[in-house]
Enzyme design. Structure first.
Site, PDB file in Angstrom:
ATOM      1  N   GLU A 191       0.797  -1.221   0.000  1.00 34.17           N
ATOM      2  CA  GLU A 191       0.000   0.000   0.000  1.00 34.17           C
ATOM      3  C   GLU A 191       0.836   1.281   0.000  1.00 34.17           C
ATOM      4  OE1 GLU A 191      -2.813  -0.264   3.241  1.00 34.17           O
ATOM      5  OE2 GLU A 191      -3.819  -1.991   2.376  1.00 34.17           O
ATOM      6  N   GLU A 375      -5.515  -8.424   0.611  1.00 35.85           N
ATOM      7  CA  GLU A 375      -6.191  -8.075   1.869  1.00 35.85           C
ATOM      8  C   GLU A 375      -7.644  -7.746   1.570  1.00 35.85           C
ATOM      9  OE1 GLU A 375      -4.616  -4.849   4.286  1.00 35.85           O
ATOM     10  OE2 GLU A 375      -2.566  -5.577   3.993  1.00 35.85           O
TER      11      GLU A 375
END
Ligand code: IFM
Length: 470
Positions: A191, A375
């Site tokens: 991320e 995720e």
């Protein structure tokens, strides 16, 4: 070594397709496919603890969480889930639940000193962990950078300093030489949007700086670090798959007006295209600098080619959508929708966003690599009552998001697997321990793990699927 893994039944359930099962995917779901990997994910700073042990250096999150007011209730990752000491029991638990894959991250400050000299004790921890996972037949996906930058690098400018990208490539070199053969999938960064925007753009995450120009420069150095590491990983560990993980966000327009439609577009530009365009097309989206004028980063000749190194896979993290309207200038403002389902984080539950984004990426990027959902999950205020945790909202959340993944697969997107976030409750960054994302409950006072109902049902499905294959 603690060995208090909760009991998990190994018996395949004969009932997983029964109507009473609120999780089991329908018979025609791609999730039953043999080669669709279903795993769980965690990250080093969120679970390991042991921040001062065996030569680990401070990270930016040790520093940041020690500043009053930065993390809810003054929580830090100093102990977290004590996984550094309880890893064997945690792996037993993961294997007992039947997960086929595990996504973990390595703490950079644990494995190298300030001069870049390997820290053997830190390396041994990960070697033992990965060896045990392999013994249990669990596919290993390893993220190199899940936000715990060594503090000594931040002291020299962190991701604002181009040199950090080269230090990251050295770290990737060390890890892939040491761990070659025990990793199935390498992920360079987790991320980068969060590292750059929350860390340097609005200051909500470590190191806590707040300037849009910092955010775009930090992003460029993060992506450069990724691009420099890719050929190193390929050379050192040719048999593994290599990729990077992006958190993607769905932006929807509050009305059909052109201005609101444009606002939703700009929301997705800064959330998705800011990362995916450079990775997949070797350029930053021009609209980003309409949104944030004057923030063009310093890019040297050849950088964008480095950034756009070919990927074996793209990791996608998805949580929620954001409804936006025009801010009347050149940007967007959030307009929270009323009456929608939300999680403990206040995030809207919106599985269609995952499907729509995946299908949209396939249309936008001609070279979109195969995807893993690295995720997806939700926080809820879970309590242990009579030894059980009935996290019904999470069960429904997971079921609906897996259905969205199935729809994207059926629409032609190549999706190879899904890792739920997270294996266990853990340190949720600026929200500390209050927000519980795990399918396993952690009592932080005793470190007792309690398998939640969601984990029981996912496990039941995994065992049923395994039994059908045999
Ligand atoms: O806990 C985080 C994780 O570290 C990165 N992705 C989002 C999760 C939930 O906020």
């Amino acid at each position: 070594m603690a060995n208090d893994a909760p009991a998990v039944s190994d018996a395949p359930s004969p009932h997983s397709q029964s109507l009473a099962d609120p999780f089991a995917p329908p018979a025609d779901s791609s999730l039953w496919r043999k080669n669709f990997l279903l795993g769980a994910a965690t990250a080093s700073y969120q679970i390991e603890g042991a921040v001062n042990e065996d030569g680990r250096l401070p990270s930016i999150w040790d520093t940041f969480s020690a500043i009053p007011g930065k993390v809810l209730a003054g929580d830090t990752g100093a102990v977290a889930c004590d996984h550094y000491h309880r890893w064997e029991a945690d792996v037993d638990m993961l294997a007992g639940l039947g997960f086929e894959g595990y996504r973990l991250s390595i703490a950079w400050p644990r494995v190298m000193d300030t001069a870049g000299v390997p820290n053997r004790k830190g390396l041994e921890f990960y070697k033992r962990l990965l060896a045990r996972l392999k013994e249990k037949g669990i596919a290993t996906f390893v993220t190199l950078y899940h936000w715990d930058l060594p503090q000594h690098l931040e002291d020299r400018g962190g991701w604002l300093n181009r040199d950090t990208a080269y230090r990251f490539a050295d770290y990737a070199d060390l890890m892939s030489r040491e761990l070659a053969g025990s990793v199935d999938g390498w992920m360079t960064l987790n991320e980068p949007w969060c590292s750059a925007y929350l860390g340097y753009g609005n200051g909500h995450h470590a190191p806590g700086l707040a300037d849009a120009r910092y955010a775009t420069q930090a992003m460029h150095h993060l992506l450069l670090a990724h691009g420099l590491a890719m050929p190193v990983l390929r050379a050192n560990d040719p048999a593994s798959q290599k990729g990077v993980v992006a958190n993607i966000g769905r932006g929807t327009a509050n009305s059909g007006s052109a201005a609101d439609q444009r606002a939703a577009h700009l929301f997705e530009v800064q959330h998705n295209a800011w990362i995916l365009d450079p990775l997949l097309e070797g350029r930053y989206p021009r609209d980003l600098f309409e949104l944030w004028p004057g923030t063009e980063p310093l890019v040297l000749d050849g950088d964008m080619q480095t950034v756009a190194a070919p990927l074996d896979f793209l990791g996608i993290n998805y949580y929620f959508r954001t409804n936006v309207a025009s801010d009347g200038a050149h940007g967007f403002r959030e307009v929270p929708l009323q009456g929608v389902e939300r999680t403990q984080m206040g995030w809207e539950v919106y599985p269609d966003g995952l499907r729509d984004l995946l299908i949209g990426f396939k249309a936008t990027y001609r070279n979109l690599p195969p995807i893993y959902i690295t995720e997806n999950g939700m926080a809820s205020d879970d309590k242990v009552i009579d030894g059980r945790v009935d996290d019904m909202q999470r069960i429904s959340f997971l079921k609906r998001h897996l259905a969205a993944v199935d729809e994207a697969i059926k629409a032609g997107v190549e999706i190879r697997g899904y890792f739920l976030w997270s294996l266990m409750d853990n340190f949720e960054w600026a929200f500390g321990y209050e927000r519980r994302f795990g399918v396993v409950h952690v009592d932080y006072a005793t470190q007792k793990r309690t398998v939640k109902r969601s984990a029981e049902l996912v496990s039941k499905f995994l065992k049923e699927r395994k039994a059908r294959r045999e």
